[in-house]
Structures are given as C-alpha cells and as structure tokens.
Design a protein around this motif. Structure first.
Motif, PDB file in Angstrom:
ATOM      1  N   ALA A  87      46.659  46.242   5.067  1.00  0.00           N
ATOM      2  CA  ALA A  87      46.094  47.558   4.634  1.00  0.00           C
ATOM      3  C   ALA A  87      47.203  49.105   6.118  1.00  0.00           C
ATOM      4  CB  ALA A  87      45.370  47.917   4.532  1.00  0.00           C
ATOM      5  N   PHE A  88      46.567  48.478   7.624  1.00  0.00           N
ATOM      6  CA  PHE A  88      46.780  49.028   8.529  1.00  0.00           C
ATOM      7  C   PHE A  88      48.020  49.203   8.341  1.00  0.00           C
ATOM      8  CE2 PHE A  88      47.149  51.180  12.518  1.00  0.00           C
ATOM      9  CZ  PHE A  88      46.186  52.334  12.261  1.00  0.00           C
ATOM     10  N   GLU A  89      49.240  48.043   7.746  1.00  0.00           N
ATOM     11  CA  GLU A  89      50.638  48.294   7.892  1.00  0.00           C
ATOM     12  C   GLU A  89      51.013  49.222   6.697  1.00  0.00           C
ATOM     13  OE1 GLU A  89      52.573  47.633   9.816  1.00  0.00           O
ATOM     14  OE2 GLU A  89      51.924  45.101  11.401  1.00  0.00           O
ATOM     15  N   MET A  90      50.252  49.269   5.853  1.00  0.00           N
ATOM     16  CA  MET A  90      50.759  50.109   4.165  1.00  0.00           C
ATOM     17  C   MET A  90      51.153  51.338   5.076  1.00  0.00           C
ATOM     18  SD  MET A  90      49.142  49.878   0.887  1.00  0.00           S
ATOM     19  CE  MET A  90      49.427  48.388   0.711  1.00  0.00           C
ATOM     20  N   ALA A  91      49.578  52.127   5.729  1.00  0.00           N
ATOM     21  CA  ALA A  91      49.637  53.206   6.095  1.00  0.00           C
ATOM     22  C   ALA A  91      50.194  53.619   7.151  1.00  0.00           C
ATOM     23  CB  ALA A  91      48.359  53.264   6.732  1.00  0.00           C
ATOM     24  N   MET A  92      50.618  53.027   8.146  1.00  0.00           N
ATOM     25  CA  MET A  92      51.485  52.955   9.246  1.00  0.00           C
ATOM     26  C   MET A  92      52.739  53.484   8.442  1.00  0.00           C
ATOM     27  SD  MET A  92      50.455  50.692  12.326  1.00  0.00           S
ATOM     28  CE  MET A  92      51.987  51.777  13.296  1.00  0.00           C
ATOM     29  N   TRP A  93      53.634  52.406   7.913  1.00  0.00           N
ATOM     30  CA  TRP A  93      55.110  52.335   7.303  1.00  0.00           C
ATOM     31  C   TRP A  93      55.473  53.489   6.025  1.00  0.00           C
ATOM     32  CZ3 TRP A  93      59.550  48.444   8.033  1.00  0.00           C
ATOM     33  CH2 TRP A  93      59.368  48.253   9.355  1.00  0.00           C
ATOM     34  N   SER A  94      54.275  53.781   5.961  1.00  0.00           N
ATOM     35  CA  SER A  94      54.445  55.389   4.591  1.00  0.00           C
ATOM     36  C   SER A  94      54.140  56.034   5.011  1.00  0.00           C
ATOM     37  CB  SER A  94      53.180  54.948   3.605  1.00  0.00           C
ATOM     38  OG  SER A  94      52.814  53.123   3.070  1.00  0.00           O
ATOM     39  N   LEU A  95      53.110  56.966   6.384  1.00  0.00           N
ATOM     40  CA  LEU A  95      53.036  58.030   6.332  1.00  0.00           C
ATOM     41  C   LEU A  95      53.435  58.338   8.035  1.00  0.00           C
ATOM     42  CD1 LEU A  95      49.107  57.277   6.153  1.00  0.00           C
ATOM     43  CD2 LEU A  95      50.664  58.998   4.889  1.00  0.00           C
ATOM     44  N   LEU A  96      53.635  57.271   8.840  1.00  0.00           N
ATOM     45  CA  LEU A  96      54.131  58.056  10.469  1.00  0.00           C
ATOM     46  C   LEU A  96      56.176  58.399  10.053  1.00  0.00           C
ATOM     47  CD1 LEU A  96      52.920  55.498  12.589  1.00  0.00           C
ATOM     48  CD2 LEU A  96      52.083  58.014  11.804  1.00  0.00           C
ATOM     49  N   GLY A  97      55.838  59.436  11.501  1.00  0.00           N
ATOM     50  CA  GLY A  97      57.528  58.853  10.930  1.00  0.00           C
ATOM     51  C   GLY A  97      57.782  61.231  10.992  1.00  0.00           C
ATOM     52  N   ALA A  98      56.805  61.617  10.128  1.00  0.00           N
ATOM     53  CA  ALA A  98      56.892  62.790   9.399  1.00  0.00           C
ATOM     54  C   ALA A  98      57.218  63.867  10.764  1.00  0.00           C
ATOM     55  CB  ALA A  98      55.519  63.653   8.587  1.00  0.00           C
ATOM     56  N   ARG A  99      55.951  63.159  12.288  1.00  0.00           N
ATOM     57  CA  ARG A  99      55.893  64.559  13.306  1.00  0.00           C
ATOM     58  C   ARG A  99      55.857  63.747  13.976  1.00  0.00           C
ATOM     59  NH1 ARG A  99      52.167  68.451  13.527  1.00  0.00           N
ATOM     60  NH2 ARG A  99      52.492  68.663  11.040  1.00  0.00           N
ATOM     61  N   GLY A 100      55.346  64.160  15.498  1.00  0.00           N
ATOM     62  CA  GLY A 100      55.437  62.856  16.862  1.00  0.00           C
ATOM     63  C   GLY A 100      54.147  61.835  16.222  1.00  0.00           C
ATOM     64  N   VAL A 101      53.815  60.655  16.908  1.00  0.00           N
ATOM     65  CA  VAL A 101      52.361  60.133  17.605  1.00  0.00           C
ATOM     66  C   VAL A 101      51.905  59.421  18.901  1.00  0.00           C
ATOM     67  CG1 VAL A 101      53.720  58.192  16.594  1.00  0.00           C
ATOM     68  CG2 VAL A 101      51.414  58.129  15.813  1.00  0.00           C
ATOM     69  N   ASP A 102      50.855  59.856  18.486  1.00  0.00           N
ATOM     70  CA  ASP A 102      50.446  59.233  20.129  1.00  0.00           C
ATOM     71  C   ASP A 102      49.013  57.968  19.336  1.00  0.00           C
ATOM     72  OD1 ASP A 102      51.102  61.964  20.918  1.00  0.00           O
ATOM     73  OD2 ASP A 102      48.646  62.096  21.833  1.00  0.00           O
ATOM     74  N   LEU A 103      49.214  56.879  20.312  1.00  0.00           N
ATOM     75  CA  LEU A 103      49.275  56.017  19.878  1.00  0.00           C
ATOM     76  C   LEU A 103      48.620  54.835  21.451  1.00  0.00           C
ATOM     77  CD1 LEU A 103      52.759  53.967  19.221  1.00  0.00           C
ATOM     78  CD2 LEU A 103      51.071  54.866  17.677  1.00  0.00           C
ATOM     79  N   LEU A 104      46.923  54.625  20.504  1.00  0.00           N
ATOM     80  CA  LEU A 104      45.659  53.856  21.307  1.00  0.00           C
ATOM     81  C   LEU A 104      45.335  52.505  21.605  1.00  0.00           C
ATOM     82  CD1 LEU A 104      45.405  57.626  20.885  1.00  0.00           C
ATOM     83  CD2 LEU A 104      42.751  57.233  21.114  1.00  0.00           C
ATOM     84  N   ALA A 105      45.940  52.055  22.474  1.00  0.00           N
ATOM     85  CA  ALA A 105      45.488  50.949  22.668  1.00  0.00           C
ATOM     86  C   ALA A 105      44.975  50.399  23.460  1.00  0.00           C
ATOM     87  CB  ALA A 105      46.503  50.406  22.945  1.00  0.00           C
ATOM     88  N   TRP A 106      43.527  49.515  23.608  1.00  0.00           N
ATOM     89  CA  TRP A 106      42.403  49.001  24.572  1.00  0.00           C
ATOM     90  C   TRP A 106      41.766  48.121  24.780  1.00  0.00           C
ATOM     91  CZ3 TRP A 106      40.703  53.247  21.124  1.00  0.00           C
ATOM     92  CH2 TRP A 106      40.118  53.154  20.813  1.00  0.00           C
ATOM     93  N   GLU A 107      43.089  47.029  23.728  1.00  0.00           N
ATOM     94  CA  GLU A 107      42.461  45.710  23.274  1.00  0.00           C
ATOM     95  C   GLU A 107      44.162  45.627  22.386  1.00  0.00           C
ATOM     96  OE1 GLU A 107      40.938  44.335  19.961  1.00  0.00           O
ATOM     97  OE2 GLU A 107      42.441  46.412  19.133  1.00  0.00           O
TER      98      GLU A 107
END
Length: 399
Positions: A87-107
């Motif tokens: 589900a999350f891969e589907m969202a990333m590959w379909s939606l990202l790239g239209a503008r900049g992106v901030d990626l948050l990670a702590w685990e």
C-alpha cells in the motif's frame, strides 16, 4: 548459554501465573480474544471475488473500516495487495515527484521508505530528517511546501508522533503516513493526513498479505493531475486515462484477494465494534502499555527505548536493558544476553517473538495492542524479571 541452562542452573523459581496467550509478537499479532477457526465458516471460498457475494464482503470490509476508524466521508478506502508495504509503495510510486519531498525516519521501516525514495525513485529536491532509535526528528523543521513521508508509529523503535499538531493545516504538499501499527490504537489526525496505509495483521490481529490505502480528496486530485515520469507496474496503477479507478475503493481489488483473509478481517472489525469501537480499542492498548510503564518505573534493570513519554507507543513497546553489568558488555554480547532472555521465555512457553527487531538496539519488544488481554500483560511482567535474573546469573557464572 542454552535454553535449559537459563534459570535452572541459577536455581530461580519461576512465577506461579502464566499468560493464557503467549503471543506478544509485533506482527503478525495476537488474534482477538476467543478467536477460533469457526469464525471463518462463512468465508466465500471457491467463489470469485467479483461475484455478488465477494463484492459484498469486500465492500462491507471497507464500510466497517470507515466506521471503526472514523475515516471522513470524503476519504476513499481501498483494499490493495502486499500488506502495508504494498500500500505504501503504491502511494509513493504514484504520488511522489510532483514537488519536493521531506522524508522522516527514526527506525527501520521509515528508513526503508527513505531508501526507496532516494535510491529507487531517485527523487530530485528531497531531504531526509532522521533521528536515532528512541527519538524523533525535529518535527518543527519539516517543510510543508513539500510532500512529507513518515510513519505515525515506529514499530521497531516504539516511538510515535505525539499527535498531528506539528503538521501544517495549510500545507501545500501531501502527507503520506504509514500508520500500520497505529491504526485502531491511536488517534490519527485525518484532517492532516492525505494518504494513510496499514495492514490487517497489526492492531486487529488479522491475517497478512492485504493492505489498506486511504486517500484524501487532495491525494485524489494529485493522482488525476500528475503522471510520474517512471513506469508503473500494473499492481501499482490507481488511475486509467488520467482518472482514478474508483472501483478499487468499492471493493474491486487490483488483484485476487484471499476471501479467507477477508472473512477474518470482517470478524476482527466486528469484534472491534463489540469492545466499543475505536475508543475501546485505544483503551485496551493504553491499559496494556500503562501496565508495562508501571512495571518499568519500578524495575531498575530496564527502561523504554523511547526517550520521551509523550512519544512512547502503546502498541509496539520497545525496551532496553539498562543494568550496568549488561551495558558494560560489547554490542554483540548485549544482543546475546537479550536473546538468551527471549529464548528462556519461549522455552517456558510464556512469551513468543518478543526480541527487538533485527535492525534495532538489543532489547525486548512487546506487543500491547488491543487483541492482547490485560491479564496476559500482567502475567508476563514477573516472567521478564525471572528471565533477566536467570540470564544475569548465567552471565556471572561465565565471568
């Protein structure tokens, strides 16, 4: 140190009370109380998921999801392949790239989304905000002119965002939230979230392999106005001819679902309603996590991995061993000590799969979600003390 050695050679008496259900795994998680195979007897086996009966069950799964999770009426809910990851891969590959992106990670799981965005999608104008296990990145520094990718509850660190107040109401970008160990146990700020994903096998203890994709109107607008520059495999495609494939959000899944798993998810949702819906589920998880917190406060050898009480998960409770004799060991020796504790508990049949995630610091991870009975958490805690004492005695003998 062998399983049989732990506790036996130390001469320690085991606690008198055992958890009735030793399933404390953080995924797949414990089935709901009183679950049995009989609850699956009405599954539409041997039938097409596109037949009337299959469509009805899939639509009911979506409708009950909306009701229990309190999803806004104008958000779309779809059942998609490959669990939360799909589900999350589907969202990333379909939606990202239209503008900049901030990626948050702590685990580890948040770090996985960073890897996909940076190394696979190779997004331009991206930045990564990270924190070590036990902490959150600086949420105040997030740029909401960008799309924002984050996990609500870090399953492998036990650290969650405290709420949605840090997310800008007037954000220009989309928020993509992996909520797989938060949904049904924590309040999700729907007005601040544009994409939410989770899997059935977490808080509701459903079966794995199916994911949920929830889209806000803003996310739908992005899907219908933006076409990624990279090719999308069939299993990721949410649009056709520039328009959203709305049948996906009425139960017409992209690929063939397991109707046995669907039946189990329906049973879990109906059980959720029987315990008071979302408030009841949150209450059960909070009570379980609260019992662990009281024990931690009174126990000198252990502490939460999450540094700030406001960010401690009420589902995937991650603990670290703070005893000086253990912390003086090398990293590999500390990992072996924690593993010995976990093995001793499994050998006794009182707790399965409670070791820290493989990428996380050595320690314990106890699932405290709604399907775990409070009495089982209470019964487990003396066993943790027993396993620590037994393992430390073995450590002393080996010194």
């Amino acid at each position: 140190m062998t399983h049989a050695d732990t506790g036996h050679s130390a001469g320690l008496r085991t606690p008198d009370v055992r958890p009735e259900n030793p399933h404390f795994s953080s995924g797949p998680c414990a089935k709901r109380p009183d679950w049995s195979l009989n609850v699956l007897s009405d599954a539409a086996l041997g039938r097409s998921h596109r037949a009337k009966i299959g469509k009805a069950k899939l639509k009911r799964a979506i409708d009950l999801t909306r009701e229990v999770l309190q999803v806004p009426d104008d958000y779309l809910i779809g059942i998609v392949p490959a669990s939360d990851t799909g589900a999350f891969e589907m969202a990333m590959w379909s939606l990202l790239g239209a503008r900049g992106v901030d990626l948050l990670a702590w685990e580890s799981f948040g770090s996985g989304w960073v890897t996909d965005a940076v190394k696979q999608l190779k997004l331009d104008n991206q930045r990564t905000l990270t924190a070590d296990y036990g902490a959150l990145p600086d949420l105040a520094s997030v740029n909401f002119a960008n799309d924002v990718v984050f996990t609500w509850n870090g399953t492998t660190s036990g650290v969650r965002v405290p709420d949605g107040a840090w997310i800008a109401s007037d954000r220009e970008g989309l928020t993509l939230c992996d909520a797989t160990s938060a949904a049904f146990a924590q309040d999700l700020a729907w007005d601040k979230l544009d994409v939410v994903t989770y899997s059935w096998q977490k808080v509701l203890g459903g079966e794995a392999a199916h994911g949920m994709l929830i889209l806000s109107p803003r996310a739908v607008e992005r899907l219908e106005s933006y076409t990624p520059s990279w090719p999308l495999p069939k299993i990721f495609r949410l649009t056709k001819g520039g328009k959203l494939i709305r049948d996906i959000f009425d139960g017409a899944t992209i690929n063939t679902p397991s109707m046995l798993c669907v039946e189990d998810y329906l049973d879990a949702l109906e059980w959720a309603q029987s315990v008071g819906g979302l408030d009841g589920l949150k209450g059960r998880a909070d009570a379980n996590a609260g019992a662990i917190a009281e024990w931690v406060a009174a126990t000198p050898w252990v502490d939460f991995l999450a540094l700030d009480p406001a960010t401690r998960s009420n589902t995937s409770v991650c603990l670290k061993i703070t005893d000086s004799a253990v912390t003086a060991l090398s990293d590999s020796e500390q990992a072996a000590f924690a593993k010995a504790m976990v093995s001793a508990l499994e050998k006794q049949g009182v707790a399965f799969d409670i070791g820290a995630y493989r990428d996380a610091p050595p320690g314990l991870r106890i699932w405290a979600g709604a399907t775990v009975e409070h009495s089982d958490i209470a019964a487990l805690l003396p066993w943790l003390d027993w396993a620590f004492a037994a393992s430390k005695a073995e450590l002393s003998q080996a010194a």
